[in-house]
Design a protein around this motif. Sequence first.
Motif, PDB file in Angstrom:
ATOM      1  N   THR A 485       0.808  -1.221   0.000  1.00 15.06           N
ATOM      2  CA  THR A 485       0.000   0.000   0.000  1.00 15.06           C
ATOM      3  C   THR A 485       0.843   1.273   0.000  1.00 15.06           C
ATOM      4  OG1 THR A 485      -0.103   0.058   2.419  1.00 15.06           O
ATOM      5  CG2 THR A 485      -1.857  -1.151   1.257  1.00 15.06           C
ATOM      6  N   GLY A 486       2.172   1.115  -0.010  1.00 15.05           N
ATOM      7  CA  GLY A 486       3.032   2.276   0.158  1.00 15.05           C
ATOM      8  C   GLY A 486       3.351   2.560   1.606  1.00 15.05           C
ATOM      9  N   GLY A 487       2.970   1.633   2.496  1.00  8.90           N
ATOM     10  CA  GLY A 487       3.137   1.830   3.924  1.00  8.90           C
ATOM     11  C   GLY A 487       4.251   1.001   4.536  1.00  8.90           C
ATOM     12  N   ARG A 488       4.174   0.829   5.842  1.00  9.18           N
ATOM     13  CA  ARG A 488       5.281   0.275   6.617  1.00  9.18           C
ATOM     14  C   ARG A 488       5.543  -1.204   6.371  1.00  9.18           C
ATOM     15  NH1 ARG A 488       3.040  -0.052  12.791  1.00  9.18           N
ATOM     16  NH2 ARG A 488       5.049  -1.116  13.017  1.00  9.18           N
ATOM     17  N   ALA A 494       7.742  -7.391   0.215  1.00 10.33           N
ATOM     18  CA  ALA A 494       8.577  -7.513  -0.979  1.00 10.33           C
ATOM     19  C   ALA A 494       9.717  -8.508  -0.775  1.00 10.33           C
ATOM     20  CB  ALA A 494       9.132  -6.148  -1.363  1.00 10.33           C
ATOM     21  N   SER A 495      10.380  -8.456   0.363  1.00 15.07           N
ATOM     22  CA  SER A 495      11.519  -9.341   0.592  1.00 15.07           C
ATOM     23  C   SER A 495      11.094 -10.804   0.629  1.00 15.07           C
ATOM     24  CB  SER A 495      12.238  -8.955   1.889  1.00 15.07           C
ATOM     25  OG  SER A 495      11.384  -9.109   3.008  1.00 15.07           O
ATOM     26  N   VAL A 496       9.968 -11.097   1.278  1.00  9.81           N
ATOM     27  CA  VAL A 496       9.502 -12.491   1.361  1.00  9.81           C
ATOM     28  C   VAL A 496       9.034 -12.990   0.006  1.00  9.81           C
ATOM     29  CG1 VAL A 496       7.755 -14.010   2.352  1.00  9.81           C
ATOM     30  CG2 VAL A 496       8.897 -12.330   3.789  1.00  9.81           C
ATOM     31  N   LEU A 497       8.289 -12.170  -0.720  1.00  7.97           N
ATOM     32  CA  LEU A 497       7.747 -12.606  -2.007  1.00  7.97           C
ATOM     33  C   LEU A 497       8.842 -12.841  -3.032  1.00  7.97           C
ATOM     34  CD1 LEU A 497       4.564 -10.366  -2.254  1.00  7.97           C
ATOM     35  CD2 LEU A 497       4.692 -12.812  -1.774  1.00  7.97           C
ATOM     36  N   LEU A 498       9.841 -11.963  -3.084  1.00 12.29           N
ATOM     37  CA  LEU A 498      10.908 -12.158  -4.050  1.00 12.29           C
ATOM     38  C   LEU A 498      11.777 -13.364  -3.697  1.00 12.29           C
ATOM     39  CD1 LEU A 498      12.051  -8.502  -4.826  1.00 12.29           C
ATOM     40  CD2 LEU A 498      10.459  -9.958  -6.083  1.00 12.29           C
ATOM     41  N   GLU A 499      11.791 -13.729  -2.423  1.00 10.12           N
ATOM     42  CA  GLU A 499      12.510 -14.938  -2.007  1.00 10.12           C
ATOM     43  C   GLU A 499      11.741 -16.198  -2.377  1.00 10.12           C
ATOM     44  OE1 GLU A 499      13.339 -17.398   2.099  1.00 10.12           O
ATOM     45  OE2 GLU A 499      13.039 -15.231   2.236  1.00 10.12           O
ATOM     46  N   LEU A 500      10.427 -16.202  -2.088  1.00 12.73           N
ATOM     47  CA  LEU A 500       9.628 -17.414  -2.281  1.00 12.73           C
ATOM     48  C   LEU A 500       9.154 -17.598  -3.723  1.00 12.73           C
ATOM     49  CD1 LEU A 500       7.424 -17.358   0.958  1.00 12.73           C
ATOM     50  CD2 LEU A 500       9.563 -18.591   0.544  1.00 12.73           C
ATOM     51  N   VAL A 501       8.977 -16.500  -4.438  1.00 18.61           N
ATOM     52  CA  VAL A 501       8.519 -16.578  -5.839  1.00 18.61           C
ATOM     53  C   VAL A 501       9.521 -15.789  -6.687  1.00 18.61           C
ATOM     54  CG1 VAL A 501       6.512 -16.397  -7.343  1.00 18.61           C
ATOM     55  CG2 VAL A 501       6.181 -16.478  -4.871  1.00 18.61           C
ATOM     56  N   PRO A 502      10.724 -16.311  -6.868  1.00 22.33           N
ATOM     57  CA  PRO A 502      11.804 -15.524  -7.489  1.00 22.33           C
ATOM     58  C   PRO A 502      11.548 -15.152  -8.946  1.00 22.33           C
ATOM     59  CG  PRO A 502      12.457 -17.818  -7.215  1.00 22.33           C
ATOM     60  CD  PRO A 502      11.176 -17.650  -6.469  1.00 22.33           C
ATOM     61  N   ASP A 503      10.705 -15.921  -9.635  1.00 22.04           N
ATOM     62  CA  ASP A 503      10.483 -15.652 -11.058  1.00 22.04           C
ATOM     63  C   ASP A 503       9.205 -14.851 -11.307  1.00 22.04           C
ATOM     64  OD1 ASP A 503      12.787 -17.081 -11.749  1.00 22.04           O
ATOM     65  OD2 ASP A 503      11.684 -18.979 -11.760  1.00 22.04           O
ATOM     66  N   GLY A 504       8.534 -14.453 -10.245  1.00 23.80           N
ATOM     67  CA  GLY A 504       7.283 -13.729 -10.412  1.00 23.80           C
ATOM     68  C   GLY A 504       7.479 -12.230 -10.342  1.00 23.80           C
ATOM     69  N   LEU A 505       7.033 -11.504 -11.370  1.00 25.64           N
ATOM     70  CA  LEU A 505       7.083 -10.048 -11.333  1.00 25.64           C
ATOM     71  C   LEU A 505       6.075  -9.541 -10.302  1.00 25.64           C
ATOM     72  CD1 LEU A 505       7.251  -9.170 -15.142  1.00 25.64           C
ATOM     73  CD2 LEU A 505       9.118  -9.110 -13.469  1.00 25.64           C
ATOM     74  N   LEU A 506       6.494  -8.585  -9.489  1.00 21.47           N
ATOM     75  CA  LEU A 506       5.673  -8.101  -8.384  1.00 21.47           C
ATOM     76  C   LEU A 506       4.986  -6.787  -8.752  1.00 21.47           C
ATOM     77  CD1 LEU A 506       4.711  -8.302  -5.435  1.00 21.47           C
ATOM     78  CD2 LEU A 506       6.882  -7.263  -4.745  1.00 21.47           C
ATOM     79  N   THR A 507       3.713  -6.688  -8.405  1.00 19.04           N
ATOM     80  CA  THR A 507       2.963  -5.451  -8.614  1.00 19.04           C
ATOM     81  C   THR A 507       1.822  -5.406  -7.604  1.00 19.04           C
ATOM     82  OG1 THR A 507       1.845  -4.052 -10.249  1.00 19.04           O
ATOM     83  CG2 THR A 507       1.337  -6.401 -10.308  1.00 19.04           C
ATOM     84  N   THR A 508       0.999  -4.374  -7.683  1.00 16.11           N
ATOM     85  CA  THR A 508      -0.203  -4.255  -6.859  1.00 16.11           C
ATOM     86  C   THR A 508      -1.133  -3.256  -7.523  1.00 16.11           C
ATOM     87  OG1 THR A 508      -1.097  -3.670  -4.685  1.00 16.11           O
ATOM     88  CG2 THR A 508       0.835  -2.463  -5.423  1.00 16.11           C
ATOM     89  N   SER A 509      -2.411  -3.369  -7.229  1.00 15.81           N
ATOM     90  CA  SER A 509      -3.387  -2.437  -7.810  1.00 15.81           C
ATOM     91  C   SER A 509      -3.450  -1.118  -7.055  1.00 15.81           C
ATOM     92  CB  SER A 509      -4.777  -3.086  -7.801  1.00 15.81           C
ATOM     93  OG  SER A 509      -5.254  -3.256  -6.469  1.00 15.81           O
ATOM     94  N   VAL A 510      -2.932  -1.091  -5.833  1.00 19.03           N
ATOM     95  CA  VAL A 510      -3.108   0.069  -4.966  1.00 19.03           C
ATOM     96  C   VAL A 510      -2.422   1.320  -5.526  1.00 19.03           C
ATOM     97  CG1 VAL A 510      -2.650   0.984  -2.643  1.00 19.03           C
ATOM     98  CG2 VAL A 510      -3.451  -1.368  -2.941  1.00 19.03           C
ATOM     99  N   GLY A 511      -1.335   1.135  -6.302  1.00 24.38           N
ATOM    100  CA  GLY A 511      -0.651   2.275  -6.873  1.00 24.38           C
ATOM    101  C   GLY A 511      -1.522   3.074  -7.826  1.00 24.38           C
ATOM    102  N   GLN A 512      -2.557   2.455  -8.366  1.00 25.86           N
ATOM    103  CA  GLN A 512      -3.426   3.158  -9.307  1.00 25.86           C
ATOM    104  C   GLN A 512      -4.753   3.592  -8.694  1.00 25.86           C
ATOM    105  OE1 GLN A 512      -2.404   0.233 -12.873  1.00 25.86           O
ATOM    106  NE2 GLN A 512      -3.295   2.126 -13.641  1.00 25.86           N
ATOM    107  N   THR A 513      -5.161   2.979  -7.595  1.00 29.83           N
ATOM    108  CA  THR A 513      -6.477   3.282  -7.028  1.00 29.83           C
ATOM    109  C   THR A 513      -6.424   3.880  -5.631  1.00 29.83           C
ATOM    110  OG1 THR A 513      -6.687   1.068  -6.050  1.00 29.83           O
ATOM    111  CG2 THR A 513      -7.505   1.363  -8.315  1.00 29.83           C
ATOM    112  N   ASP A 515      -5.589   2.880  -1.428  1.00 32.10           N
ATOM    113  CA  ASP A 515      -5.941   1.746  -0.568  1.00 32.10           C
ATOM    114  C   ASP A 515      -7.448   1.742  -0.341  1.00 32.10           C
ATOM    115  OD1 ASP A 515      -6.172  -0.269   1.245  1.00 32.10           O
ATOM    116  OD2 ASP A 515      -4.948   0.656   2.805  1.00 32.10           O
ATOM    117  N   CYS A 516      -8.120   0.815  -1.016  1.00 34.17           N
ATOM    118  CA  CYS A 516      -9.582   0.699  -0.928  1.00 34.17           C
ATOM    119  C   CYS A 516      -9.999  -0.415   0.019  1.00 34.17           C
ATOM    120  CB  CYS A 516     -10.169   0.475  -2.316  1.00 34.17           C
ATOM    121  SG  CYS A 516      -9.726   1.734  -3.521  1.00 34.17           S
ATOM    122  N   GLN A 517      -9.134  -0.777   0.943  1.00 37.65           N
ATOM    123  CA  GLN A 517      -9.401  -1.761   1.982  1.00 37.65           C
ATOM    124  C   GLN A 517      -9.823  -3.110   1.389  1.00 37.65           C
ATOM    125  OE1 GLN A 517     -11.104   0.241   5.694  1.00 37.65           O
ATOM    126  NE2 GLN A 517     -11.794   1.650   4.087  1.00 37.65           N
ATOM    127  N   ALA A 518     -10.961  -3.646   1.767  1.00 36.22           N
ATOM    128  CA  ALA A 518     -11.362  -4.961   1.259  1.00 36.22           C
ATOM    129  C   ALA A 518     -11.471  -4.964  -0.250  1.00 36.22           C
ATOM    130  CB  ALA A 518     -12.688  -5.381   1.884  1.00 36.22           C
TER     131      ALA A 518
END
Length: 587
Positions: A485-488, A494-513, A515-518
């Motif tokens: 979300t751009g937060g703490r 990021a560190s856990v995901l890049l470790e566990l899914v090394p070949d997966g490009l990381l993104t999120t929808s929150v950068g465009q919308t 934080d819309c919670q649920a």
Amino acid sequence: MASTRCSSAPTPGSPGCRRSAPAPARPTAAPTVSTSARARPSCCSNRWTGRWPGGATPLAEVAGYGLSADAYHATAPDPTGRGGASAVRRALADAGMSTDDVSYVSGHGTGTPANDAMEAKVMRAVFGDRAPRVPTSSIKSFVGHTLGAAGAVEAVASVLALQHGMAPPTIGFDTDSVTDLDFVPNVARRMPIETVVSNNYAFGGNNVALALTVPGGEREYEEFPDRPVVISGLGPVSGLGTGIAELAEAIAEGRQAVGRSPSLEGRTFAPRSLWRHMNHLSRMAIAASRLAWEDAGIKLPRAALDNVGLIFATAAGSVESTGGFDESVAVDPNKPAVLSFSNVVLNATGGAVCQTLGLRGPTTTICNGEASASIALDCAVEMIRAGKADVVLVVAADEATATAAAGTTITPYDRDRTGEAPGSAAVAILVESAEHCAERGGRAYARILGTGHAGTAEQDERESIRRSLAGLPAEGAGLVVGAGTGGRYDADEASVLLELVPDGLLTTSVGQTGDCQAASGAMNLAVAALAIRDGIAPALHGLERPYAGEVESYVRKPHLSEAVGQALVLTAAAGSVRGAVLLGAMA
């Protein structure tokens, strides 16, 4: 907590667990009076003397439950009682029981004319000629209506009725009133009780029936069939646009609408008589639901809508109605805003969707912060695999509690561009069994390969992410849509995901919308499904110094260079629950 699900995890000796519980001690003082295939102790010895592993003594067994929607009115029950009757029938079917097995009914029993008349019709419809011989009473006659606690209080009373072989009375009952039903007037009644059905109803036309029994012993059971489940329709409503075509265009062009509220001006997604009285949250949720239904191209006869499920997910409910109610109380505590009060109840929005679309199948509301959408999807998958529905609509909606400044931008996962921004959105996802989708000629976006949820603590987000992924074969995912979300917590994620899914490009929808919670969790699911089918994903514009990995590990351009065979989606209620969903391409 290892996982979060819409129903209790299987327990030893229950239909959902291979582990067996000790058999109950057989009574010697009185014969059994069970009419079911499984023998149980009589009312004189209802307490099971066996013990579970760990030393616990079971008090009762949750044999089954049933959910339904009235699709009738925001506050008034359907006078025909069809929704309440459907919930009881579903509970008994779930438990593998018949109406002859029911010893006592703990009624909703509010004492209001509309509810009591409806509930009497439920009894007659479900039990037929036997209805006058089934004791039914209301615990509310003792404690009043405890609102959200009512179901729990009455479940406790139902367990005590099983333990002690005693039907509690309806106190204050006018014995001169004429009725063909047995409401256990004024005095408790000792009697054989082996199965209790506890009924509860709520604003929005939500109904539930719970079947509780005396604990049984070891028995055989069958696993849920492995029914493939797919996402066949998407209905996003956000500041980026209304409908999947507008969302896809906004992603492809890299547009941002952080904090921008969705606009439904000039569009009506419900009969005008209903639409003009609805709050903004309900309008967004209904619009999203209509759009997902249309996107799926699904057409069902009216009778089939009785078996379409609806799971509503929200973190906070209607900010508009809550604020309106609070303001009315502040002005005059004796004259609260009645319409706002009915919409403060969190399941009111789901009820509005059911009423508008005519859905009367299993329905419930999930309120677990930003992780609500993935938990709701988990419930939908379980509902389909359990054979309780072939089609389930998952709808997530939340409103911003604050207004982001015009032109606000955020870049999740960037150490130099930290900062969160609120947003408002609703996203609906149509979930079907793959078989049902194929039979009607539908075109699915993706298969749901698995879900996982883990409880967390504020100081241990990394471990909770690991545990949410533990049961998912996600290491080969080509795309990861994170909960950043751009937060703490972005650095941990990021560190856990890049470790566990090394070949997966990381993104999120929150950068465009924002934080819309649920709704952000549901938006993440929607963009992952869209990426699998159409090869586009939200680009993280402005990302220069990521917390983990290199910029090449993140989505930098919306048009993906390679097809996405699997996509991993994360949701998060930070400090509470972490969720993960693995989607796969259609074969």
